[in-house]
Design an enzyme around this catalytic site. Sequence first.
Site, PDB file in Angstrom:
ATOM      1  N   HIS A  70       0.814  -1.221   0.000  1.00 42.89           N
ATOM      2  CA  HIS A  70       0.000   0.000   0.000  1.00 42.89           C
ATOM      3  C   HIS A  70       0.845   1.267   0.000  1.00 42.89           C
ATOM      4  CE1 HIS A  70       0.200   0.048   4.586  1.00 42.89           C
ATOM      5  NE2 HIS A  70       0.323   1.334   4.319  1.00 42.89           N
ATOM      6  N   ASP A 117      -0.322  -7.609   1.647  1.00 38.74           N
ATOM      7  CA  ASP A 117       0.205  -6.238   1.662  1.00 38.74           C
ATOM      8  C   ASP A 117       1.723  -6.253   1.803  1.00 38.74           C
ATOM      9  OD1 ASP A 117       0.374  -3.494   1.714  1.00 38.74           O
ATOM     10  OD2 ASP A 117      -0.288  -3.300   3.806  1.00 38.74           O
ATOM     11  N   SER A 213       4.149   2.713   8.200  1.00 37.78           N
ATOM     12  CA  SER A 213       3.673   1.732   7.228  1.00 37.78           C
ATOM     13  C   SER A 213       4.835   1.165   6.422  1.00 37.78           C
ATOM     14  CB  SER A 213       2.673   2.382   6.262  1.00 37.78           C
ATOM     15  OG  SER A 213       1.437   2.613   6.867  1.00 37.78           O
TER      16      SER A 213
END
Length: 258
Positions: A70, A117, A213
């Site tokens: 992502h 992911d 992230s």
Amino acid sequence: MIRFTLALAVIGVTFAASTPQIETNPNLEIIGGHDANIIDYPWQISFQHRLHHFCGGFLISDTWVVTAAHCIYEGYSDTENLNIRVGSSEWSAKGKLHDVKRYITHPQYNITTMDNDIALLELALPVDLNQSVRPAKLPVAGQEIPDNAQLTITGWGATYVGGYNEYTLQVVTIPTVNINVCQSAITNDTITNNMFCAGLIGVGGKDSCSGDSGGPAVIDGQVVGIVSWGYSCADPKYPGIYTKVSAFRDWINEETEI
């Protein structure tokens, strides 16, 4: 609503997908951590777009980096503007910048469910390995994550709600959460076999989020997880969700021979 964060140094970007909505948010952050020294986490990298930190990642060799899928999306997938910084506790200085030659997102990454992911970055030139720049140790394929294990997360996310990225690397340790307990908290979405959970349920106050992230989550010296998504940050009701590295060990090997 699922929330994950791609934190830029000075701006936030929002986009919507099909239900559930996936939203970037500059006001989510690593909370309850403290300053860290890159020497203790030499695999950590800052993933940057036009020299602004927006995600984390970790070295697995002198030419390959793992991050979250992502972190690579429309507007931030132009390789000529992507680079990483290695060997520094500060995302904006010291260490060394390296250009990204290409990226590989997992072919089954699902932006709606956040399953699979994971992405790989191949560097244009190899990094120089030293005490501040070192590949991570990875788990074997299929290795499971124990409940209540101490999970250490590092990153440059803000240290208070509404803040900007922290310039100095931060570290926080939280326990892993049983998958059934996690699923009972995350009621609107599925925790797949490619994910695991961590957080202080009923307590809160410590978590990973914006700017973190794609970064590493470590148990006993192995990078077992990738910071992925969650409903909130440091909320006592909701654990954070991490990509399980061992579920992708074969794919990593197929793409990188590592």
